[in-house]
Design an enzyme around this catalytic site. Structure first.
Site, PDB file in Angstrom:
ATOM      1  N   ASP A 215       0.641  -1.196  -0.032  1.00  0.00           N
ATOM      2  CA  ASP A 215       0.011   0.028   0.253  1.00  0.00           C
ATOM      3  C   ASP A 215       0.938   1.022   0.008  1.00  0.00           C
ATOM      4  O   ASP A 215       1.408   1.452   1.107  1.00  0.00           O
ATOM      5  CB  ASP A 215      -0.927   0.041   0.942  1.00  0.00           C
ATOM      6  CG  ASP A 215      -1.484   1.147   1.634  1.00  0.00           C
ATOM      7  OD1 ASP A 215      -0.900   2.109   1.043  1.00  0.00           O
ATOM      8  OD2 ASP A 215      -2.821   0.921   2.299  1.00  0.00           O
ATOM      9  N   GLN A 218       0.649   6.370   1.686  1.00  0.00           N
ATOM     10  CA  GLN A 218       1.585   6.860   1.761  1.00  0.00           C
ATOM     11  C   GLN A 218       3.327   7.333   1.924  1.00  0.00           C
ATOM     12  O   GLN A 218       3.853   7.999   1.684  1.00  0.00           O
ATOM     13  CB  GLN A 218       1.203   7.040   3.158  1.00  0.00           C
ATOM     14  CG  GLN A 218       0.305   7.173   4.081  1.00  0.00           C
ATOM     15  CD  GLN A 218      -0.297   8.303   3.792  1.00  0.00           C
ATOM     16  OE1 GLN A 218       0.210   9.929   3.754  1.00  0.00           O
ATOM     17  NE2 GLN A 218      -1.779   8.795   3.636  1.00  0.00           N
ATOM     18  N   LYS A 241      -3.570  11.968  -2.382  1.00  0.00           N
ATOM     19  CA  LYS A 241      -2.771  11.990  -1.749  1.00  0.00           C
ATOM     20  C   LYS A 241      -1.444  12.698  -1.819  1.00  0.00           C
ATOM     21  O   LYS A 241      -0.385  12.892  -1.347  1.00  0.00           O
ATOM     22  CB  LYS A 241      -2.518  10.365  -1.004  1.00  0.00           C
ATOM     23  CG  LYS A 241      -3.513  10.062  -0.670  1.00  0.00           C
ATOM     24  CD  LYS A 241      -3.736   9.940   1.068  1.00  0.00           C
ATOM     25  CE  LYS A 241      -4.882   8.468   0.979  1.00  0.00           C
ATOM     26  NZ  LYS A 241      -5.189   9.176   2.472  1.00  0.00           N
ATOM     27  N   CYS A 379      -8.781   5.196   9.593  1.00  0.00           N
ATOM     28  CA  CYS A 379      -8.954   3.964   9.427  1.00  0.00           C
ATOM     29  C   CYS A 379      -8.130   2.647   9.399  1.00  0.00           C
ATOM     30  O   CYS A 379      -7.429   2.017   8.638  1.00  0.00           O
ATOM     31  CB  CYS A 379      -9.831   4.009   7.935  1.00  0.00           C
ATOM     32  SG  CYS A 379     -10.427   5.239   7.185  1.00  0.00           S
TER      33      CYS A 379
HETATM   34  N1  PMP Z   1      -3.658   3.556   2.813  1.00  0.00           N
HETATM   35  C1  PMP Z   1      -3.267   4.768   3.739  1.00  0.00           C
HETATM   36  C2  PMP Z   1      -2.126   3.949   4.453  1.00  0.00           C
HETATM   37  C3  PMP Z   1      -3.703   5.415   3.572  1.00  0.00           C
HETATM   38  O1  PMP Z   1      -3.367   6.485   4.136  1.00  0.00           O
HETATM   39  C4  PMP Z   1      -5.307   6.099   2.702  1.00  0.00           C
HETATM   40  C5  PMP Z   1      -6.229   7.086   2.785  1.00  0.00           C
HETATM   41  N2  PMP Z   1      -6.153   7.735   3.924  1.00  0.00           N
HETATM   42  C6  PMP Z   1      -5.636   4.905   1.914  1.00  0.00           C
HETATM   43  C7  PMP Z   1      -4.812   3.498   2.269  1.00  0.00           C
HETATM   44  C8  PMP Z   1      -6.941   4.543   0.968  1.00  0.00           C
HETATM   45  O2  PMP Z   1      -7.256   5.277   0.217  1.00  0.00           O
HETATM   46  P1  PMP Z   1      -7.923   6.420  -1.163  1.00  0.00           P
HETATM   47  O3  PMP Z   1      -9.014   6.643   0.253  1.00  0.00           O
HETATM   48  O4  PMP Z   1      -7.287   6.694  -1.729  1.00  0.00           O
HETATM   49  O5  PMP Z   1      -8.226   4.751  -1.550  1.00  0.00           O
END
Ligand code: PMP
Length: 421
Positions: A215, A218, A241, A379
């Site tokens: 993932d 970040q 992001k 989250c």
């Molecule tokens: N993974 C990480 C580490 C995140 O910070 C985020 C967004 N907060 C996501 C996944 C999800 O990203 P998105 O909502 O753009 O799909």
């Protein structure tokens, strides 16, 4: 004090090659007052603000070149296709992909990971198999794997972290055996800032015969990412992001894996020919891009990647590290403030709690001071459970933050502490 119309030079600008004042000057949303004070925007881990360069690229494309992509023979459709594919090439080169077809445009990190779970995962994970997910994952790199495991009768197990917020690689070694098919790990934790040693993890995962899904939501904003060097198998990112519009993101995957995976969404563009007797699927990347994509979003992402490349990911990382260090030192001087996530390798994400004050109250009081931070579980509820807190306040730094922002943050948190103390 900074005025909203005239960005001042920060100490960083004069003391390093990174000209943060020049960057700030190109981000219109920064130059406004919130609660009668110049805005300090420290919610970059949730979403970044858009620089002129991205706004202009989007505006120009919408005004002059917009049409649907790939299937048109008229001039506008060809221009739109060229711009869309140019964005793919920029992202591919930025990520160190071996070819542009390895870059699949999706809505964001969440969709990218669901794509991998529902195609690679569905075809490769069976009853009794294991998917390993780190304890510090965002829900979007956890729940898709739980759904897959539920469907397949497989197990989704956590790789624990220590109290500094570093992954327990000894535990990973213990968990890795031939039943593990997928390991899913974040490059940088959005809740703690930890930078995970992806290359080292990849070596372990590959030795066990599994694939590594990273993932990178970040990772891309804060680090130079080179998927070949990281040696991962899939890498997911979100445009919003990294200074691009929301609703666009990327899944990068190894060509041979993407090529062998079944398609996910069915529809236009992902097919070569369709009949009721037989439907043949398109080649990469189109096989995974059913329907009309977020064309304008991709163009905006291309412009954002150009900006990051021009600033230089190493320069950005160095600049943000200065902000992180100053903010960490400043907050630790305040009595009753505790920082969650003290890994030796951290990106500019700073989670903290103020003793006796709910993080939402911290966030609300900071907002009254014109300082935008995020309060919540980010989250990443398993991270909160690890530290025994329901939520934290989180300040996260981007290309346009400076030491004056850090001072405003620290002063505002001090006022919170005084208010409740
Ligand atoms: N993974 C990480 C580490 C995140 O910070 C985020 C967004 N907060 C996501 C996944 C999800 O990203 P998105 O909502 O753009 O799909």
């Amino acid at each position: 004090m900074r005025s909203t119309s005239q960005p001042v030079m920060s100490p960083l600008a004069s003391s390093s090659a990174y000209d943060v004042a020049a960057v700030r000057a190109t981000v219109p949303a920064l130059h406004q007052e919130i609660a009668n004070r110049p805005l300090v925007y420290l919610d970059n881990a949730a979403s970044t603000l858009r620089p002129e360069r991205v706004l202009e690229a989007v505006d120009h494309f919408e005004r002059h070149d917009y049409s649907n992509v790939h299937r048109g023979i008229h001039e506008l459709s060809q221009r739109a296709t060229t711009a869309f594919e140019a964005a793919r090439t920029k992202v591919a080169s930025h990520l160190g992909a071996s070819r542009p077809e390895e870059v699949i445009f999706v809505r964001g990190t969440t969709e990218a990971i669901n794509l991998v779970a529902q195609t690679y995962g569905r075809s490769q994970v069976s009853e009794g198999d294991v998917v390993l997910v780190s304890e510090m994952e965002h829900h979007s790199n956890m729940v898709p794997w739980q759904l897959l495991c539920l469907e397949k009768g497989a197990q989704c197990l956590p790789i624990p972290m220590c109290d500094r917020g570093e992954l327990r690689l000894d535990e990973l070694d213990r968990l890795l055996d031939s039943s593990v098919k997928v390991v899913a790990v974040t490059h940088v934790s959005n809740a703690l800032g930890t930078i995970n040693p992806i290359r080292e993890i990849a070596a372990k995962v590959h030795e066990a015969g599994a694939v590594l899904v990273v993932d990178g939501a970040q990772g891309v904003p804060h680090l130079r990412v080179d998927v070949a060097e990281l040696d991962c198998d899939f890498y997911a990112m979100s445009g919003h992001k990294v200074y691009a519009p929301s609703g666009v993101g990327v899944l990068w995957g190894r060509h041979e894996l993407l090529d062998s995976m079944p398609p996910w969404h069915g529809g236009g563009n992902m097919i070569r020919s369709v009949s009721f007797e037989q439907t043949d699927f398109n080649e990469l990347p189109h096989k995974f891009e059913a329907g009309t994509p977020n064309i304008t979003g991709a163009v905006g992402l291309g412009a954002a990647i150009d900006l990051v490349d021009d600033l230089g990911p190493e320069n950005i990382a160095r600049h943000e590290a200065q902000c992180l260090q100053a903010a960490t030192e400043g907050l630790l001087e305040i009595e009753g403030v505790r920082i969650l996530g003290t890994a030796s390798s951290k990106a500019s994400v700073l989670s903290f709690v103020v003793d006796g004050v709910h993080p939402h109250d911290v966030g609300a009081l900071l907002d009254r001071d014109g300082v935008a931070v995020r309060a919540g579980h980010h989250c990443a509820q398993p991270v909160m459970q690890h530290f025994g807190v329901p939520s934290t306040s989180r300040a996260s730094f981007g290309i346009y933050n400076d030491l004056e922002d850090v001072e405003r943050l620290v002063a505002a948190v001090r006022r919170v502490q005084e208010f409740f103390g």
